[in-house]
Design an enzyme around this catalytic site. Structure first.
Site: not given
Ligand code: DGL
Length: 274
Positions: A10-11, A42-43, A74-76, A151, A189-191
């Site tokens: 992942d980023s 990365y997004g 990571c989706n991006t 974050e 998105c991962t978050h």
């Protein structure tokens, strides 16, 4: 049966939500997780930069950690760099977009789907294309404020709830303007799985929320079937997990357990260059 190492990339450490789902399904596998925290997010970056960063990260997991499979959490990176990653390493690579779209296909009865993701993922229209290939119509929306809020640890904060309400109201209006009747929302998105309770509270009754992390983990089990002993009974003490980050190791160790659902332990700092 041998125990292959599965590399998860992942980023940042948001991808630990995917690792968490993988551990639940493949508790006997070995995992090497890399969060490219020095170059996050990365997004907001270009396809070219994302592809370079992601390929370097994938090469670290394969060449230096011996990963025999890669899951791009990571989706991006999945949306913009899956081809570049596949070209960079000689192992099977699974991204999160296709499994997320397949899960949406299963969940939706109206055939109309909402997707929230980073700016770069939305700009790529990777989810819209994957949904369209499955006979779904999708409306995508970038929600750039959500990653920094997660974050910051504001996963249960009134400000975050308010921002989610605004984003989803805008997305609903857009869907209505296009004549869509969405019954499914993809967390692209991962978050975002960390915001799931707030998001579920904000969606209209009857709208199903799809977590691309869970969908990807399930797809990984199917892909790795036969190579790794899978059980549905959840994480076991024997699951071997090594975590690497390119920066912010202390923050990773502090906040990562929230994403992983158990202590992340020692995180090793590595240098992939600039
Ligand atoms: N990992 C990214 C994703 O899933 C979110 C964080 C970033 O922008 O790097 O799209």
């Amino acid at each position: 049966m041998t125990t292959p190492t599965i590399g998860v990339f992942d980023s940042g450490f948001g991808g630990l939500t995917v690792l968490r789902s993988l551990i639940e399904r493949l508790p006997h596998a070995r995992f090497a997780f890399l969060g490219d925290t020095a170059r996050l997010p990365y997004g907001s970056k270009s396809r070219r930069t994302i592809a370079r960063y992601a390929a370097e990260s994938a090469q670290f997991l394969v060449r230096e950690q011996g990963a025999e499979f890669l899951v791009i959490a990571c989706n991006t990176a999945s949306a913009l760099a899956l081809d570049a990653i596949q070209d960079a390493v000689p192992v099977p690579v699974l991204g999160v977009i296709e499994p997320g779209a397949s899960a949406a296909r299963k969940a939706s009865t109206t055939g109309d789907v909402l997707v929230i993701a980073t700016e770069a993922t939305v700009r790529s229209h990777a989810y819209a294309a994957a949904c369209q290939a499955r006979g779904l119509r999708a409306i995508e929306k970038a929600c750039p404020l959500l990653v920094p809020l997660v974050e910051e640890g504001w996963t249960d904060h009134p400000v975050t709830a308010e921002i989610i309400d605004i984003y989803l109201a805008e997305l609903r209006s857009e869907a209505t303007a296009h004549g869509l009747r969405p019954d499914t929302l993809v967390l692209g998105c991962t978050h975002y799985p960390l915001l799931r309770p707030l998001i579920e509270h904000a969606v209209r009754p009857g709208v199903k929320v799809i977590d691309s992390a869970e969908a990807a983990a399930q797809a990984a089990v199917e892909l790795f079937n036969g190579r790794v002993a899978a059980t549905a009974t959840g994480a076991s003490a024997e699951t071997e997990v090594r975590c690497f980050a390119t920066d912010s190791v202390e923050k990773f160790e502090r906040l990562g357990s929230h994403f992983l659902g158990r202590p992340v332990g020692h995180v090793e700092l590595i240098d992939l260059g600039g």
